[in-house]
Enzyme design. Structure first.
Site, PDB file in Angstrom:
ATOM      1  CE  LYS A 154      30.672   7.517  11.280  1.00  0.00           C
ATOM      2  NZ  LYS A 154      31.220   8.757  11.752  1.00  0.00           N
TER       3      LYS A 154
ATOM      4  CE  LYS B  95      34.450  14.728   7.560  1.00  0.00           C
ATOM      5  NZ  LYS B  95      35.826  14.474   7.897  1.00  0.00           N
TER       6      LYS B  95
ATOM      7  CE  LYS C  62      34.615  15.022  16.357  1.00  0.00           C
ATOM      8  NZ  LYS C  62      34.940  13.753  16.947  1.00  0.00           N
TER       9      LYS C  62
HETATM   10  P1  ADP Z   1      32.768  12.121  14.013  1.00  0.00           P
HETATM   11  O1  ADP Z   1      32.110  11.308  12.942  1.00  0.00           O
HETATM   12  O2  ADP Z   1      31.876  12.370  15.145  1.00  0.00           O
HETATM   13  O3  ADP Z   1      33.407  13.382  13.482  1.00  0.00           O
HETATM   14  P2  ADP Z   1      35.427  11.163  14.196  1.00  0.00           P
HETATM   15  O4  ADP Z   1      35.505  11.224  12.719  1.00  0.00           O
HETATM   16  O5  ADP Z   1      36.208  12.139  15.004  1.00  0.00           O
HETATM   17  O6  ADP Z   1      33.907  11.225  14.619  1.00  0.00           O
HETATM   18  O7  ADP Z   1      35.777   9.684  14.649  1.00  0.00           O
HETATM   19  C1  ADP Z   1      36.775   9.311  15.593  1.00  0.00           C
HETATM   20  C2  ADP Z   1      36.823   7.815  15.706  1.00  0.00           C
HETATM   21  O8  ADP Z   1      35.599   7.304  16.215  1.00  0.00           O
HETATM   22  C3  ADP Z   1      37.020   7.104  14.355  1.00  0.00           C
HETATM   23  O9  ADP Z   1      37.805   5.945  14.523  1.00  0.00           O
HETATM   24  C4  ADP Z   1      35.642   6.738  13.948  1.00  0.00           C
HETATM   25  O10 ADP Z   1      35.577   5.661  13.067  1.00  0.00           O
HETATM   26  C5  ADP Z   1      35.011   6.413  15.292  1.00  0.00           C
HETATM   27  N1  ADP Z   1      33.594   6.697  15.229  1.00  0.00           N
HETATM   28  C6  ADP Z   1      33.014   7.900  15.127  1.00  0.00           C
HETATM   29  N2  ADP Z   1      31.686   7.801  15.086  1.00  0.00           N
HETATM   30  C7  ADP Z   1      31.416   6.481  15.157  1.00  0.00           C
HETATM   31  C8  ADP Z   1      30.220   5.728  15.148  1.00  0.00           C
HETATM   32  N3  ADP Z   1      29.041   6.317  15.071  1.00  0.00           N
HETATM   33  N4  ADP Z   1      30.314   4.388  15.233  1.00  0.00           N
HETATM   34  C9  ADP Z   1      31.516   3.776  15.336  1.00  0.00           C
HETATM   35  N5  ADP Z   1      32.676   4.421  15.351  1.00  0.00           N
HETATM   36  C10 ADP Z   1      32.635   5.766  15.246  1.00  0.00           C
END
Ligand code: ADP
Ligand code: TRP
Length: 321
Positions: A189, A110, A192
């Protein structure tokens, strides 16, 4: 078996969240005692706008319910409605060596992406440990990026237990290897924070098509066979397909008769269709916000009871009156 999962309310839910975390979780609620919460204290680490955070928290609750969380089977609440977790977070901080947090990939990533470092972002894994340990969680379904946070939780719990006895249950992470990391429209990946996501509840079919059209693909000219293996469109589409339909799509790539434009259109149809039922439910919840509030309030009442009991034990162990 007690299973806990949390989702950040820092943005609209996307397909990566769905396949990486929500779909496996929704399937789990049939088999286990599932606890699911909206991690709004965690979202605060990167939030800049109070109204937006409030809105996103409530929207995430609606989205979860629409996508299949069943409050009859699953305890569903908003993290800040059971603030005992913050007390535990502080107590656990004492059992968290700085080096453990300095090694956290998610924090380093981050910061590398330009998100300003602050203490909340740094100590994020300790709050996650508190979420997990407060409820004596046994299993935590996560995407690969969150594995390390569960490992940190185990380290913290072990340190605590070594000093005070077997107070915390050591959690295990569960990763659905099949889905692994879902790519975004740029092939990285989906996240958001990386602005490469495809939202589940995008407003219109037209907007969804526009988003799909932005998927980066190679520039093989129309008429030539296309490589599906490295193709972002294929990789995202395959999430929605069973084995037979995947083979069908592979054939279409190999035939050389269609271009990326066709596959982007096909992908839009797959996504729109998959979430048709959830969109209907969502309309219903949006028209009845009190229904959602009641569900969340029931969930929080249940969690506060469990949390109070656990905190009695923890406070007693460490000598807080
Ligand atoms: P972001 O990366 O969009 O901020 P979050 O951190 O809120 O997403 O992730 C919420 C859940 O979704 C977590 O369990 C995370 O591992 C899963 N997740 C988020 N993005 C992915 C992805 N690209 N592939 C697989 N799982 C994901
Ligand atoms: N950090 C998790 C994520 O970004 C969200 C989360 C917070 C969580 N606390 C948790 C997940 C406890 C599982 C258990 O996805």
């Amino acid at each position: 078996m007690r299973i806990l999962t949390g989702i950040q309310a820092s943005g609209k839910l996307h397909i990566g969240n769905y396949f990486g975390a929500m779909k496996p979780m929704i399937e789990l609620q049939e088999k286990a005692e599932l606890f699911t919460f909206i991690a709004n204290y965690h979202s605060l680490t990167t939030s800049k706008d109070a109204n937006l955070l409030r809105e996103l928290t409530f929207d995430a609750a609606i989205d979860y319910l629409s996508l299949g969380i069943d409050p009859e089977k699953t305890t569903f609440w908003v993290q800040s409605d059971a603030p005992q977790v913050l007390e535990l977070y502080w107590i656990l901080s004492k059992f968290t060596p700085m080096g453990l947090l300095e090694r956290a990939h998610s924090y380093k990533d981050k910061v590398a992406k330009g998100i300003g470092a602050n203490h909340a972002l740094f100590s994020y894994p300790v709050l996650m440990a508190a979420d997990i340990l407060l409820l004596d969680t046994q299993k935590v379904p996560v995407g690969k990026d969150q594995i390390q946070h569960v490992e940190i939780t185990r380290d913290i719990a072990t340190k605590f237990n070594n000093e005070y006895g077997e107070i915390f249950t050591l959690p295990e992470y569960v990763v659905n290897e099949e889905v692994a990391t879902i790519p975004g429209i740029d092939g990285q990946k989906m996240s958001k924070s990386y602005k490469n996501a495809i939202d589940i509840f995008i407003e219109t079919e037209k907007k969804l098509q526009k988003r799909c059209n932005k998927i980066i693909s190679s520039s093989t000219p129309l008429g030539e066979p296309l490589e599906y293996k490295e193709c972002n469109i294929y990789n995202i589409a395959s999430l929605f397909l069973d084995e037979d339909r995947k083979l069908e799509l592979q054939q279409r790539y190999k035939s050389g008769q269609e271009g990326y434009g066709h596959f982007k259109k096909y992908l839009k149809e797959l996504i729109w269709e998959e979430f048709a039922e959830a969109r209907e439910k969502r309309e219903m919840y949006m028209a009845n916000p009190n229904l959602v509030k009641d569900i969340l309030s029931d969930g929080a009442n249940k969690i506060r009871k469990i949390a109070d009991e656990k905190m009695k034990i923890v406070r007693d162990a460490v000598g807080i009156l």
